[in-house]
Motif scaffolding. Structure first.
Motif, short mmCIF file in Angstrom:
data_model
loop_
_atom_site.label_atom_id
_atom_site.label_comp_id
_atom_site.label_asym_id
_atom_site.label_seq_id
_atom_site.Cartn_x
_atom_site.Cartn_y
_atom_site.Cartn_z
N LEU A 14 0.82 -1.22 0.00
CA LEU A 14 0.00 0.00 0.00
C LEU A 14 0.85 1.26 0.00
CD1 LEU A 14 -2.90 -1.02 2.42
CD2 LEU A 14 -2.67 -1.38 -0.06
N GLN A 15 1.98 1.25 0.71
CA GLN A 15 2.85 2.42 0.69
C GLN A 15 3.36 2.64 -0.74
OE1 GLN A 15 6.72 2.35 2.68
NE2 GLN A 15 6.29 4.40 3.49
N ARG A 16 3.77 1.58 -1.40
CA ARG A 16 4.24 1.71 -2.79
C ARG A 16 3.13 2.21 -3.70
NH1 ARG A 16 8.04 -3.26 -3.05
NH2 ARG A 16 6.05 -4.29 -3.19
N THR A 17 1.91 1.74 -3.48
CA THR A 17 0.77 2.21 -4.27
C THR A 17 0.59 3.71 -4.10
OG1 THR A 17 -0.34 0.07 -4.14
CG2 THR A 17 -1.72 1.99 -4.64
N LEU A 18 0.68 4.21 -2.87
CA LEU A 18 0.56 5.65 -2.63
C LEU A 18 1.73 6.42 -3.23
CD1 LEU A 18 -0.75 5.52 1.04
CD2 LEU A 18 -2.01 6.38 -0.96
N ILE A 19 2.92 5.86 -3.18
CA ILE A 19 4.09 6.51 -3.79
C ILE A 19 3.89 6.60 -5.30
CG2 ILE A 19 6.56 6.29 -4.27
CD1 ILE A 19 6.77 4.88 -1.46
N ASP A 30 16.24 4.24 10.22
CA ASP A 30 15.88 3.07 11.02
C ASP A 30 14.59 2.41 10.53
OD1 ASP A 30 18.09 3.51 12.72
OD2 ASP A 30 16.94 4.99 13.84
N ASN A 31 14.13 2.79 9.34
CA ASN A 31 12.89 2.24 8.78
C ASN A 31 13.21 1.56 7.44
OD1 ASN A 31 10.32 1.69 7.83
ND2 ASN A 31 9.48 3.65 8.49
N PRO A 32 13.80 0.36 7.47
CA PRO A 32 14.24 -0.28 6.23
C PRO A 32 13.11 -0.59 5.25
CG PRO A 32 14.35 -1.83 8.06
CD PRO A 32 14.05 -0.47 8.64
N HIS A 33 11.90 -0.83 5.74
CA HIS A 33 10.79 -1.14 4.84
C HIS A 33 10.40 0.08 4.01
CE1 HIS A 33 10.39 -5.08 6.57
NE2 HIS A 33 10.31 -4.54 7.79
N SER A 34 10.33 1.23 4.64
CA SER A 34 10.00 2.46 3.89
C SER A 34 11.13 2.83 2.94
CB SER A 34 9.70 3.62 4.84
OG SER A 34 8.45 3.42 5.45
N LEU A 35 12.37 2.71 3.40
CA LEU A 35 13.50 2.99 2.51
C LEU A 35 13.41 2.10 1.26
CD1 LEU A 35 16.42 3.28 5.08
CD2 LEU A 35 15.64 5.09 3.55
N ALA A 36 13.14 0.81 1.45
CA ALA A 36 13.04 -0.12 0.32
C ALA A 36 11.88 0.23 -0.59
CB ALA A 36 12.90 -1.55 0.83
N ASN A 37 10.73 0.63 -0.02
CA ASN A 37 9.58 0.99 -0.86
C ASN A 37 9.88 2.20 -1.73
OD1 ASN A 37 7.79 -1.06 -0.16
ND2 ASN A 37 7.08 0.05 1.64
N PHE A 38 10.54 3.20 -1.17
CA PHE A 38 10.88 4.37 -1.98
C PHE A 38 11.92 4.00 -3.04
CE2 PHE A 38 8.68 6.81 1.27
CZ PHE A 38 8.06 7.79 0.50
N LYS A 89 12.40 1.09 -4.45
CA LYS A 89 11.76 0.24 -5.47
C LYS A 89 10.91 1.05 -6.45
CE LYS A 89 11.70 -3.97 -2.73
NZ LYS A 89 10.91 -4.85 -1.88
N THR A 90 10.54 2.26 -6.07
CA THR A 90 9.76 3.11 -6.96
C THR A 90 10.63 4.19 -7.62
OG1 THR A 90 9.05 4.44 -5.06
CG2 THR A 90 7.56 2.70 -5.80
N GLY A 91 11.96 4.03 -7.54
CA GLY A 91 12.85 4.90 -8.28
C GLY A 91 13.47 6.06 -7.52
N PHE A 92 13.23 6.15 -6.23
CA PHE A 92 13.85 7.21 -5.43
C PHE A 92 15.28 6.80 -5.09
CE2 PHE A 92 9.52 8.37 -4.97
CZ PHE A 92 9.46 9.67 -4.52
#
Length: 175
Positions: free
Chosen positions: A113-118, A140-148, A150-153
């Protein structure tokens, strides 16, 4: 109710749509559910005043399971403020969209869902003529770092923000 776009997940169909200002209490409640058990240094809540300003000037998007808000993002559009102070040498504020907040209900994590919003924010930024979209993420938030990522950030630099908290300033160039 505002018409939305259906999203297929392993929990069934959810709906992506803009959030109305009268749903402000739902966002505040979602932030509490999302931050539960998380150190305050990882997720900084957006205030009612910031959200009210966002409803008037920016993009507030949500993902719903029926009537329940389970994820949201606030994206600052083409105005000074937000992360622009860190990017003045890279772009003009009129070409910058900035993530101010992204939150996903703990019960709905792992559904992308975070990736969908990104991805939705990037789509809207391109439509809005932005040259770049930026976000900050706790190191300290590896999941959010990975989501950004994975979407090209990409990580632009490490900064101190939100009262001195460590953050990775991430950017995605759109032009």
């Amino acid at each position: 109710m505002i018409e939305g776009v259906k999203i297929e997940t392993k929990r069934g169909n959810l709906t992506l749509r803009e959030i109305c200002e009268d749903e402000l209490p739902c966002i505040l409640d979602l932030q509490e559910r999302a931050a539960e058990g998380m150190p305050e240094s990882i997720y900084v809540r957006v205030t009612s005043d910031e959200l009210s300003e966002g409803f008037r000037k920016d993009i507030v998007t949500g993902i719903y399971d029926g009537e329940r808000l389970v994820a949201f993002s606030l994206v600052i559009t083409n105005r000074q403020g937000g992360l622009f102070e860190y990017l003045t040498d890279v772009c003009d504020y009129r070409g910058l969209f900035t993530f101010d907040a992204v939150a996903v209900d703990r019960e709905y994590r792992g559904l992308s869902l975070q990736r969908t919003l990104i991805e939705e924010a990037v789509r809207r930024a391109v439509e809005g003529g932005a040259e770049m979209i930026a976000a900050t993420v706790s190191p300290d938030n590896p999941h959010s770092l990975a989501n950004f990522e994975k979407t090209g950030f990409v990580i632009f630099e490490r900064i101190k923000a939100y009262g001195g908290l460590d953050r990775m300033l991430m950017i995605k160039k759109l032009k």
